[in-house]
Scaffold this motif. Structure first.
Motif, PDB file in Angstrom:
ATOM      1  N   LEU A  16       0.894  -1.388   0.000  1.00  0.00           N
ATOM      2  CA  LEU A  16       0.035  -0.192  -0.115  1.00  0.00           C
ATOM      3  C   LEU A  16       0.679   1.377  -0.104  1.00  0.00           C
ATOM      4  CD1 LEU A  16      -2.817  -1.153   2.987  1.00  0.00           C
ATOM      5  CD2 LEU A  16      -3.003  -0.901  -0.209  1.00  0.00           C
ATOM      6  N   LEU A  17       2.250   1.005   0.086  1.00  0.00           N
ATOM      7  CA  LEU A  17       3.214   1.859   0.136  1.00  0.00           C
ATOM      8  C   LEU A  17       3.479   2.540  -0.905  1.00  0.00           C
ATOM      9  CD1 LEU A  17       5.299   1.950   3.530  1.00  0.00           C
ATOM     10  CD2 LEU A  17       3.011   3.507   3.193  1.00  0.00           C
ATOM     11  N   PRO A  18       4.135   3.809  -0.909  1.00  0.00           N
ATOM     12  CA  PRO A  18       4.517   4.066  -2.799  1.00  0.00           C
ATOM     13  C   PRO A  18       5.163   3.610  -2.694  1.00  0.00           C
ATOM     14  CG  PRO A  18       4.507   6.320  -1.497  1.00  0.00           C
ATOM     15  CD  PRO A  18       3.756   5.167  -0.326  1.00  0.00           C
ATOM     16  N   LEU A  19       5.899   3.135  -4.228  1.00  0.00           N
ATOM     17  CA  LEU A  19       6.481   2.204  -4.519  1.00  0.00           C
ATOM     18  C   LEU A  19       8.922   3.202  -4.502  1.00  0.00           C
ATOM     19  CD1 LEU A  19       5.627  -0.278  -7.562  1.00  0.00           C
ATOM     20  CD2 LEU A  19       6.471  -0.445  -5.097  1.00  0.00           C
ATOM     21  N   VAL A  20       9.162   3.657  -3.555  1.00  0.00           N
ATOM     22  CA  VAL A  20      10.303   3.967  -3.439  1.00  0.00           C
ATOM     23  C   VAL A  20      11.094   3.628  -2.443  1.00  0.00           C
ATOM     24  CG1 VAL A  20       9.430   6.463  -3.539  1.00  0.00           C
ATOM     25  CG2 VAL A  20       9.524   5.889  -1.613  1.00  0.00           C
ATOM     26  N   PRO A  21      12.746   2.795  -2.613  1.00  0.00           N
ATOM     27  CA  PRO A  21      13.271   2.401  -1.691  1.00  0.00           C
ATOM     28  C   PRO A  21      13.086   2.991  -0.531  1.00  0.00           C
ATOM     29  CG  PRO A  21      14.910   3.371  -3.448  1.00  0.00           C
ATOM     30  CD  PRO A  21      13.312   3.959  -3.342  1.00  0.00           C
ATOM     31  N   ALA A  22      13.522   3.878   0.510  1.00  0.00           N
ATOM     32  CA  ALA A  22      13.379   4.474   2.080  1.00  0.00           C
ATOM     33  C   ALA A  22      11.100   4.032   2.539  1.00  0.00           C
ATOM     34  CB  ALA A  22      12.623   5.574   2.348  1.00  0.00           C
ATOM     35  N   LEU A  23      10.509   3.546   1.896  1.00  0.00           N
ATOM     36  CA  LEU A  23       9.521   2.990   1.924  1.00  0.00           C
ATOM     37  C   LEU A  23       8.911   1.586   1.708  1.00  0.00           C
ATOM     38  CD1 LEU A  23       6.619   6.546   1.241  1.00  0.00           C
ATOM     39  CD2 LEU A  23       7.513   5.440   3.052  1.00  0.00           C
ATOM     40  N   GLN A  24       9.664   1.617   1.521  1.00  0.00           N
ATOM     41  CA  GLN A  24       9.964  -0.217   1.337  1.00  0.00           C
ATOM     42  C   GLN A  24      10.551  -1.423   2.287  1.00  0.00           C
ATOM     43  OE1 GLN A  24       7.857  -2.466  -0.595  1.00  0.00           O
ATOM     44  NE2 GLN A  24       6.288   0.076  -0.727  1.00  0.00           N
ATOM     45  N   GLY A  25      11.413  -0.632   2.767  1.00  0.00           N
ATOM     46  CA  GLY A  25      12.333  -0.850   3.649  1.00  0.00           C
ATOM     47  C   GLY A  25      13.723  -1.570   3.074  1.00  0.00           C
ATOM     48  N   ALA A  26      14.324  -1.250   1.941  1.00  0.00           N
ATOM     49  CA  ALA A  26      15.238  -1.707   0.894  1.00  0.00           C
ATOM     50  C   ALA A  26      16.501  -0.819   0.611  1.00  0.00           C
ATOM     51  CB  ALA A  26      14.548  -1.875  -0.868  1.00  0.00           C
ATOM     52  N   VAL A  27      17.054  -0.235   1.663  1.00  0.00           N
ATOM     53  CA  VAL A  27      17.296   0.862   2.045  1.00  0.00           C
ATOM     54  C   VAL A  27      18.997   0.140   2.804  1.00  0.00           C
ATOM     55  CG1 VAL A  27      18.730   2.747   2.065  1.00  0.00           C
ATOM     56  CG2 VAL A  27      16.467   2.505   1.387  1.00  0.00           C
ATOM     57  N   ASP A  28      20.079  -0.833   2.484  1.00  0.00           N
ATOM     58  CA  ASP A  28      21.581  -0.675   3.075  1.00  0.00           C
ATOM     59  C   ASP A  28      22.089   0.380   3.302  1.00  0.00           C
ATOM     60  OD1 ASP A  28      20.728  -3.048   2.105  1.00  0.00           O
ATOM     61  OD2 ASP A  28      21.878  -2.973   0.371  1.00  0.00           O
ATOM     62  N   GLY A  29      22.653   0.037   4.835  1.00  0.00           N
ATOM     63  CA  GLY A  29      23.414   0.911   5.885  1.00  0.00           C
ATOM     64  C   GLY A  29      23.088   2.619   5.997  1.00  0.00           C
ATOM     65  N   ALA A  30      21.411   2.589   5.862  1.00  0.00           N
ATOM     66  CA  ALA A  30      20.971   3.705   6.292  1.00  0.00           C
ATOM     67  C   ALA A  30      20.237   3.869   7.301  1.00  0.00           C
ATOM     68  CB  ALA A  30      19.615   4.120   5.015  1.00  0.00           C
ATOM     69  N   GLY A  31      20.719   3.090   9.077  1.00  0.00           N
ATOM     70  CA  GLY A  31      21.059   2.892  10.732  1.00  0.00           C
ATOM     71  C   GLY A  31      20.109   4.887  11.117  1.00  0.00           C
ATOM     72  N   SER A  32      19.789   4.394  12.340  1.00  0.00           N
ATOM     73  CA  SER A  32      19.350   5.073  12.883  1.00  0.00           C
ATOM     74  C   SER A  32      19.914   5.982  13.250  1.00  0.00           C
ATOM     75  CB  SER A  32      18.175   4.927  13.933  1.00  0.00           C
ATOM     76  OG  SER A  32      17.171   4.405  13.746  1.00  0.00           O
ATOM     77  N   ASP A  33      20.751   7.613  12.934  1.00  0.00           N
ATOM     78  CA  ASP A  33      21.438   8.111  13.170  1.00  0.00           C
ATOM     79  C   ASP A  33      21.156   9.518  13.704  1.00  0.00           C
ATOM     80  OD1 ASP A  33      20.434   8.840  10.909  1.00  0.00           O
ATOM     81  OD2 ASP A  33      22.493   9.176   9.561  1.00  0.00           O
ATOM     82  N   GLY A  34      20.229   9.394  14.498  1.00  0.00           N
ATOM     83  CA  GLY A  34      19.830  10.660  14.995  1.00  0.00           C
ATOM     84  C   GLY A  34      19.597  12.196  13.839  1.00  0.00           C
ATOM     85  N   ALA A  35      20.109  13.000  14.660  1.00  0.00           N
ATOM     86  CA  ALA A  35      19.867  15.047  13.405  1.00  0.00           C
ATOM     87  C   ALA A  35      20.772  14.590  13.117  1.00  0.00           C
ATOM     88  CB  ALA A  35      19.049  15.745  13.978  1.00  0.00           C
ATOM     89  N   ALA A  36      21.358  13.709  12.718  1.00  0.00           N
ATOM     90  CA  ALA A  36      22.695  14.098  11.312  1.00  0.00           C
ATOM     91  C   ALA A  36      22.779  14.190  10.546  1.00  0.00           C
ATOM     92  CB  ALA A  36      23.767  12.939  11.847  1.00  0.00           C
ATOM     93  N   ASP A  37      23.182  14.885   9.723  1.00  0.00           N
ATOM     94  CA  ASP A  37      22.705  14.879   7.966  1.00  0.00           C
ATOM     95  C   ASP A  37      21.551  14.574   7.898  1.00  0.00           C
ATOM     96  OD1 ASP A  37      23.923  15.561   5.465  1.00  0.00           O
ATOM     97  OD2 ASP A  37      23.879  12.829   4.952  1.00  0.00           O
ATOM     98  N   ILE A  38      20.437  15.975   8.135  1.00  0.00           N
ATOM     99  CA  ILE A  38      18.988  15.235   7.810  1.00  0.00           C
ATOM    100  C   ILE A  38      18.944  15.958   6.574  1.00  0.00           C
ATOM    101  CG2 ILE A  38      16.659  15.539   8.539  1.00  0.00           C
ATOM    102  CD1 ILE A  38      17.178  15.002  11.465  1.00  0.00           C
ATOM    103  N   PRO A  39      18.530  15.795   5.162  1.00  0.00           N
ATOM    104  CA  PRO A  39      17.945  16.917   4.240  1.00  0.00           C
ATOM    105  C   PRO A  39      16.562  17.583   4.897  1.00  0.00           C
ATOM    106  CG  PRO A  39      17.572  14.305   3.869  1.00  0.00           C
ATOM    107  CD  PRO A  39      18.017  14.279   5.371  1.00  0.00           C
ATOM    108  N   SER A  40      16.054  18.334   3.718  1.00  0.00           N
ATOM    109  CA  SER A  40      15.116  19.443   4.370  1.00  0.00           C
ATOM    110  C   SER A  40      14.071  18.140   4.149  1.00  0.00           C
ATOM    111  CB  SER A  40      15.189  20.246   3.574  1.00  0.00           C
ATOM    112  OG  SER A  40      15.649  20.302   2.213  1.00  0.00           O
ATOM    113  N   VAL A  41      13.001  18.315   4.728  1.00  0.00           N
ATOM    114  CA  VAL A  41      11.790  18.064   4.318  1.00  0.00           C
ATOM    115  C   VAL A  41      10.795  19.887   3.151  1.00  0.00           C
ATOM    116  CG1 VAL A  41       9.659  16.783   4.978  1.00  0.00           C
ATOM    117  CG2 VAL A  41      11.880  16.775   5.592  1.00  0.00           C
TER     118      VAL A  41
END
Length: 276
Positions: free
Chosen positions: A153-178
């Motif tokens: 049901l979610l859009p077919l983009v990597p971040a919403l499909q759980g298909a990203v490697d090495g993108a662990g929870s890194d707090g507020a570091a290097d957050i791109p603007s929304v």
């Protein structure tokens, strides 16, 4: 405004010619129904004897009506889910110029899914849902396959499909603007509204950012109230979170939804026990 509305409806009808759901994960059934037929069914104003022949044929092909003409057990689930489920998930997903509004009703170990595509407008920094398509997709799946159903049901983009490697929870570091041009976003409201007990509502918003939507931002649970502009039950979706977002691993999205649903189910079960 009338011309804009006509164009919007044409766009919605065009989107409807290629529905995104052809099946649901696991043991499931799925059918496409005209909006008017679904409205009558959901309001308990239609029976198998009053539905148009083409609707009955679609229900039969999907396995919701038996060869004998009698409704199947799965069709009974659809009817009960549309009118009497105490626990549900409401999702608004936006990808580019297309959006989907989805209700997932929880009945025991079963899920009743009602999905409809919408056009999208961006006005004053807010993304709003436009005209809905003239048909809805209705399906039955199993609670055991919740994560897989959600991924469908979610859009077919990597971040919403759980298909990203090495993108662990890194707090507020290097957050791109929304911003309103985020690759995709999803807003979920999990609710439990049993009779005789104050309702429980848990909301979460996710934003897929980066050139290919490979980074996932979210609000921490509890940051957004139920009436946050990004809530799935509102008329539109927020262009950006109201609180500082955090970067999370995409896999955490599904764990959070399962935890929220567990809280909603416990809330409904407690209400049942108190009513005995």
């Amino acid at each position: 405004m009338a011309e804009i509305d006509v164009e919007d409806r044409r766009a919605a009808a065009q989107l409807d010619t290629q529905p995104r759901l052809s099946r649901l994960p696991g043991p499931s059934r799925l059918v496409r129904l005209p909006q008017a037929a679904w409205d009558a069914i959901a309001a308990n104003r239609a029976s198998e004897t009053t539905l148009p022949p083409e609707v009955l044929q679609a229900l039969h092909r999907a396995g919701f009506v038996e060869d004998s003409g009698m409704p199947s057990a799965d069709w009974d689930l659809v009817l009960r889910g549309a009118s009497r489920s105490a626990v549900r998930l409401d999702l608004v997903a936006v990808h580019g110029q297309t959006a989907w509004r989805t209700a997932v009703h929880v009945l025991g170990r079963d899920l009743v899914v009602v999905d409809q595509v919408h056009t999208v407008h961006s006005r004053g920094g807010q993304i709003e849902l436009g005209v809905p398509s003239p048909a809805v997709t209705v399906g039955v799946a199993r609670l055991d396959h919740l994560s897989a159903v959600l991924a469908t049901l979610l859009p077919l983009v990597p971040a919403l499909q759980g298909a990203v490697d090495g993108a662990g929870s890194d707090g507020a570091a290097d957050i791109p603007s929304v911003d309103p041009l985020a690759v995709a976003q999803a807003h979920l409201m999990v609710t439990s509204a049993p009779a005789g007990r104050p309702p429980l509502a848990l909301s979460t918003s996710w934003y897929a950012v980066g050139p290919d939507g490979t980074r996932l931002l979210t609000l921490r649970p509890g940051d957004a109230p139920a009436d946050h502009p990004g809530a799935a039950t509102s008329g539109g979706t927020g262009a950006a979170p109201a609180a500082d977002p955090v970067v999370v691993h995409p896999a955490e999205l599904y764990g959070l939804v399962r935890a929220q649903l567990a809280s909603a189910l416990q809330h409904a079960e407690t209400a049942q026990e108190e009513a005995r």
